[in-house]
Design an enzyme around this catalytic site. Structure first.
Site, short mmCIF file in Angstrom:
data_model
loop_
_atom_site.label_atom_id
_atom_site.label_comp_id
_atom_site.label_asym_id
_atom_site.label_seq_id
_atom_site.Cartn_x
_atom_site.Cartn_y
_atom_site.Cartn_z
CB THR D 12 76.21 74.81 -5.65
OG1 THR D 12 75.77 74.19 -4.62
CG2 THR D 12 76.95 76.23 -4.83
CB SER D 55 72.85 67.59 -7.73
OG SER D 55 73.50 67.47 -6.48
CB THR D 86 79.18 69.33 -5.52
OG1 THR D 86 78.49 69.91 -4.22
CG2 THR D 86 79.83 70.47 -6.20
CG ASP D 87 75.26 67.77 -2.02
OD1 ASP D 87 76.15 67.61 -1.40
OD2 ASP D 87 74.18 68.79 -1.93
#
Lengths: 167, 167, 167, 167
Positions: D12, D55, D86-87
């Site tokens: 992101t 990700s 971030t995932d």
């Protein structure tokens, strides 16, 4: 949730442009407003406004006031950030270090070369860095700016370069 | 595709903060850089740098230089924007109006109360407005700022309010 | 002091990034917040929120709602700005033009290719331009974006160029 | 002068808004551009672009590529920042930790909940923090965001809160 105390004293980082005078001046505090632009979900930030001065105008009485505030919060081990003008930042830092024995928390001085919110300002970068430094550095008096952390007795301002350098 | 000539003379709109002096000064031109932040697909903007001065320091010789540049482009009917300090903007505007007979294009003076790129600056707003005003106003000398368009003989600066008002 | 009514309907100009979905969506109105970044000392801006939709989802019932609001304010000669998605902006504009006879005020449609507040957004430029256009254009239905003002029947969106062009 | 290697993988933090699709996508790298907004006079930043992926689309082959790059720079004791979606940031972090024995430098994973340059983005804050963390943390694999530094095995993403929390 950790607490960090931010002690505001003025300096370039807080200067505003006055449309009446055409000069940049220490008129209103800016630190609280810019802190709201940061995400600090695991941190309780407490700001303490002591004065709002160009650091060339700081007196030893002002430094004594800073010292007392630092002492009060250091007793409980609370990390601190001090926002300060760059011209006498090391002077205030050394003043604190010489009078704080057995310091149990980091005290991080920071400021800016260009006021918060002006194009190419380093203010928010330095505020961000000093808040992180306050969380992870060892007890002591430090200066944090421009991705560098200096012990307060190892740093001086280089006016021409407009930054701090190792000494 | 229409052409607009932007004549740059300095003023607050172009001031920069000097980290060495701690003052805002007319050191480098800023108009070109900020024009690149606007989308102007149907417009060819030609910038002409004449000087970069606080408008309190503008002389009649400077105004004569502005006048000659305006005359040159007005002959072909090209609309013009003049970026200028606010303190003597109306003086320059009246100087032009008195010497331009049969003007065939709009000449729009603009500037800013706070320099481009400083927090709460009105610079980009005024630049945006004056470029649109240059496209759609009738021939004549105008002042455009803060969503208002004034004929040059109907406007004065109110220093306390930090804006232009009708007279 | 002049009044301008800003009628908000949604579109890309008002989209926000959702941290939960990773998409840009019409969740909250943004126009009021960005209007506060402009200096409008001689203007009373009244915002009217009708809906907050991607313009591909606008129905004729929605257009009828817009029409009624425009009619209400046009009766008193109040200039209007309508913020709207770009995909069906001309459709709504023509819908209004065909149903508004003897229009006594300018109605200026605008929007954005990139949402307000995203890097390289054209939203604030377009909002600034449309507010000035509303003040100085003749009565009629117009589209204002990217330093260009189009009569509503002379304009179409070019999707590949991501802008409006003359037709 | 210290060197920090910044390994870019997408996520992101690097997404851009596409005016053609109306979606945020990993199209162009953004880290270099935003690093130029920071003042890093005592730091040599070397960016290494490995991929530019959401990700959720990262494979073990991608993680192996990250691992090899980290190994290469870790040998010389160079601190590293990895920008990442971030995932699966903790998944990549644990993958690295499990395969890096005797790590001699800090490896700091970071990213953002909202892309760099979007209003209210946390991207520049996280980038600033991770660069400082890379300078002052002990060797190990860390995650730095929102003024908090987590050992990689003590952290998980809370999707609803849109942030990382201690586990």
């Amino acid at each position: 949730m950790r607490t960090i105390v931010v002690i505001c004293t003025g300096g370039t980082i807080e200067k505003v442009y006055s449309e009446q005078s055409g000069r940049v001046e220490n008129l209103d505090g800016k630190i609280d407003g810019y802190l709201r632009m940061l995400r600090l979900p695991e941190t309780r930030v407490v700001t303490v406004r002591l004065m709002n001065k160009d650091s060339l105008e700081m007196t030893d009485a002002d430094r004594e006031t800073v010292l007392e505030t630092v002492r009060e919060h250091a007793a409980g081990g609370t990390p601190m950030v001090i926002t300060h003008g760059t011209d006498t930042m090391t002077e205030t830092g050394l003043y604190l270090r010489d009078r704080l024995e057995g310091l149990r928390a980091p005290v991080v001085l920071t400021g800016a070369m260009t006021p918060l919110g002006f194009e190419r300002s380093d203010g928010l970068q330095n505020l961000t860095e000093s808040l992180l430094a306050a969380k992870i550095l060892a007890p002591g008096v430090w200066l944090a700016m421009h991705n560098e952390v200096f012990p307060i007795d190892k740093v001086r301002k280089d006016r021409e370069l407009a930054r701090f350098v190792w000494k």
